[in-house]
Design a protein around this motif. Structure first.
Motif, PDB file in Angstrom:
ATOM      1  N   THR A  46      14.557  -6.500  -5.908  1.00  0.00           N
ATOM      2  CA  THR A  46      13.686  -6.057  -4.824  1.00  0.00           C
ATOM      3  C   THR A  46      12.761  -4.974  -5.361  1.00  0.00           C
ATOM      4  O   THR A  46      13.172  -4.128  -6.152  1.00  0.00           O
ATOM      5  CB  THR A  46      14.529  -5.497  -3.660  1.00  0.00           C
ATOM      6  OG1 THR A  46      15.344  -6.559  -3.155  1.00  0.00           O
ATOM      7  CG2 THR A  46      13.666  -4.949  -2.550  1.00  0.00           C
ATOM      8  N   GLY A  47      11.509  -5.002  -4.948  1.00  0.00           N
ATOM      9  CA  GLY A  47      10.550  -3.996  -5.375  1.00  0.00           C
ATOM     10  C   GLY A  47      10.104  -3.143  -4.199  1.00  0.00           C
ATOM     11  O   GLY A  47      10.589  -3.299  -3.075  1.00  0.00           O
ATOM     12  N   ILE A  48       9.175  -2.261  -4.461  1.00  0.00           N
ATOM     13  CA  ILE A  48       8.576  -1.431  -3.419  1.00  0.00           C
ATOM     14  C   ILE A  48       7.085  -1.749  -3.401  1.00  0.00           C
ATOM     15  O   ILE A  48       6.393  -1.565  -4.405  1.00  0.00           O
ATOM     16  CB  ILE A  48       8.788   0.069  -3.683  1.00  0.00           C
ATOM     17  CG1 ILE A  48      10.279   0.384  -3.747  1.00  0.00           C
ATOM     18  CG2 ILE A  48       8.105   0.905  -2.594  1.00  0.00           C
ATOM     19  CD1 ILE A  48      10.582   1.795  -4.214  1.00  0.00           C
ATOM     20  N   LEU A  49       6.607  -2.249  -2.270  1.00  0.00           N
ATOM     21  CA  LEU A  49       5.200  -2.571  -2.090  1.00  0.00           C
ATOM     22  C   LEU A  49       4.478  -1.314  -1.623  1.00  0.00           C
ATOM     23  O   LEU A  49       4.853  -0.712  -0.622  1.00  0.00           O
ATOM     24  CB  LEU A  49       5.041  -3.689  -1.055  1.00  0.00           C
ATOM     25  CG  LEU A  49       3.611  -4.076  -0.670  1.00  0.00           C
ATOM     26  CD1 LEU A  49       2.855  -4.612  -1.875  1.00  0.00           C
ATOM     27  CD2 LEU A  49       3.639  -5.081   0.463  1.00  0.00           C
ATOM     28  N   LEU A  50       3.457  -0.907  -2.361  1.00  0.00           N
ATOM     29  CA  LEU A  50       2.675   0.287  -2.053  1.00  0.00           C
ATOM     30  C   LEU A  50       1.247  -0.153  -1.760  1.00  0.00           C
ATOM     31  O   LEU A  50       0.649  -0.877  -2.563  1.00  0.00           O
ATOM     32  CB  LEU A  50       2.686   1.242  -3.252  1.00  0.00           C
ATOM     33  CG  LEU A  50       4.070   1.567  -3.808  1.00  0.00           C
ATOM     34  CD1 LEU A  50       3.968   2.243  -5.149  1.00  0.00           C
ATOM     35  CD2 LEU A  50       4.822   2.427  -2.836  1.00  0.00           C
ATOM     36  N   GLU A  51       0.703   0.260  -0.601  1.00  0.00           N
ATOM     37  CA  GLU A  51      -0.608  -0.228  -0.210  1.00  0.00           C
ATOM     38  C   GLU A  51      -1.547   0.886   0.231  1.00  0.00           C
ATOM     39  O   GLU A  51      -1.127   1.854   0.851  1.00  0.00           O
ATOM     40  CB  GLU A  51      -0.485  -1.234   0.934  1.00  0.00           C
ATOM     41  CG  GLU A  51       0.261  -2.486   0.543  1.00  0.00           C
ATOM     42  CD  GLU A  51       0.432  -3.425   1.701  1.00  0.00           C
ATOM     43  OE1 GLU A  51       0.025  -4.588   1.566  1.00  0.00           O
ATOM     44  OE2 GLU A  51       0.970  -3.004   2.748  1.00  0.00           O
ATOM     45  N   ASP A  52      -2.819   0.687  -0.083  1.00  0.00           N
ATOM     46  CA  ASP A  52      -3.912   1.551   0.350  1.00  0.00           C
ATOM     47  C   ASP A  52      -4.713   0.761   1.382  1.00  0.00           C
ATOM     48  O   ASP A  52      -5.131  -0.366   1.110  1.00  0.00           O
ATOM     49  CB  ASP A  52      -4.788   1.896  -0.852  1.00  0.00           C
ATOM     50  CG  ASP A  52      -5.991   2.751  -0.497  1.00  0.00           C
ATOM     51  OD1 ASP A  52      -5.926   3.494   0.498  1.00  0.00           O
ATOM     52  OD2 ASP A  52      -6.991   2.665  -1.224  1.00  0.00           O
ATOM     53  N   TYR A  53      -4.903   1.327   2.557  1.00  0.00           N
ATOM     54  CA  TYR A  53      -5.598   0.633   3.648  1.00  0.00           C
ATOM     55  C   TYR A  53      -6.978   1.231   3.877  1.00  0.00           C
ATOM     56  O   TYR A  53      -7.181   2.426   3.720  1.00  0.00           O
ATOM     57  CB  TYR A  53      -4.797   0.747   4.943  1.00  0.00           C
ATOM     58  CG  TYR A  53      -3.713  -0.296   5.056  1.00  0.00           C
ATOM     59  CD1 TYR A  53      -3.847  -1.354   5.944  1.00  0.00           C
ATOM     60  CD2 TYR A  53      -2.574  -0.230   4.276  1.00  0.00           C
ATOM     61  CE1 TYR A  53      -2.861  -2.318   6.047  1.00  0.00           C
ATOM     62  CE2 TYR A  53      -1.590  -1.183   4.371  1.00  0.00           C
ATOM     63  CZ  TYR A  53      -1.740  -2.238   5.258  1.00  0.00           C
ATOM     64  OH  TYR A  53      -0.769  -3.184   5.354  1.00  0.00           O
ATOM     65  N   GLU A  54      -7.904   0.343   4.260  1.00  0.00           N
ATOM     66  CA  GLU A  54      -9.235   0.762   4.671  1.00  0.00           C
ATOM     67  C   GLU A  54      -9.648  -0.118   5.840  1.00  0.00           C
ATOM     68  O   GLU A  54      -9.543  -1.349   5.749  1.00  0.00           O
ATOM     69  CB  GLU A  54     -10.220   0.605   3.514  1.00  0.00           C
ATOM     70  CG  GLU A  54     -11.597   1.140   3.835  1.00  0.00           C
ATOM     71  CD  GLU A  54     -12.503   1.118   2.626  1.00  0.00           C
ATOM     72  OE1 GLU A  54     -13.579   0.511   2.727  1.00  0.00           O
ATOM     73  OE2 GLU A  54     -12.123   1.695   1.589  1.00  0.00           O
ATOM     74  N   ASP A  55     -10.066   0.486   6.930  1.00  0.00           N
ATOM     75  CA  ASP A  55     -10.458  -0.243   8.137  1.00  0.00           C
ATOM     76  C   ASP A  55      -9.357  -1.183   8.625  1.00  0.00           C
ATOM     77  O   ASP A  55      -9.621  -2.303   9.058  1.00  0.00           O
ATOM     78  CB  ASP A  55     -11.757  -1.021   7.911  1.00  0.00           C
ATOM     79  CG  ASP A  55     -12.929  -0.109   7.607  1.00  0.00           C
ATOM     80  OD1 ASP A  55     -12.953   1.022   8.142  1.00  0.00           O
ATOM     81  OD2 ASP A  55     -13.819  -0.510   6.834  1.00  0.00           O
ATOM     82  N   GLY A  56      -8.101  -0.755   8.510  1.00  0.00           N
ATOM     83  CA  GLY A  56      -6.972  -1.511   9.034  1.00  0.00           C
ATOM     84  C   GLY A  56      -6.463  -2.638   8.166  1.00  0.00           C
ATOM     85  O   GLY A  56      -5.550  -3.362   8.553  1.00  0.00           O
ATOM     86  N   ALA A  57      -7.041  -2.827   6.988  1.00  0.00           N
ATOM     87  CA  ALA A  57      -6.597  -3.907   6.102  1.00  0.00           C
ATOM     88  C   ALA A  57      -6.233  -3.344   4.731  1.00  0.00           C
ATOM     89  O   ALA A  57      -6.838  -2.382   4.263  1.00  0.00           O
ATOM     90  CB  ALA A  57      -7.699  -4.946   5.945  1.00  0.00           C
TER      91      ALA A  57
END
Length: 78
Positions: A46-57
């Motif tokens: 299992t990994g860790i998903l890291l996300e940067d959002y802009e305008d809700g996406a």
């Protein structure tokens, strides 16, 4: 330094566990920096998903995971 993703995660807007057994890593042209495709990466852990959002996406991010020896970074998006 945890991985090729660096060790500054102040840009993260969202993180969650990534339980899928495969992910697609963005591939970049070394000269232009443009995305030129992707490659499938099989995950045993299992990994860790890291996300940067802009305008809700989700704009960019990646998956940090342990490959049995070291932490690895799978870049997704920009």
């Amino acid at each position: 330094r945890l991985s090729d993703g660096g060790d500054d995660f102040s840009w993260i807007d969202k993180w969650q566990l990534y339980k899928k057994r495969a992910a697609f890593e963005s591939l970049f042209d070394k000269k232009s920096g443009d995305i030129i495709g992707s490659r499938k990466v099989d995950l045993k852990q299992t990994g860790i998903l890291l996300e940067d959002y802009e305008d809700g996406a989700a704009l960019s991010g990646g998956i940090l995971y342990w490959n049995g020896k070291t932490y690895q970074w799978i870049q997704q998006g920009e």
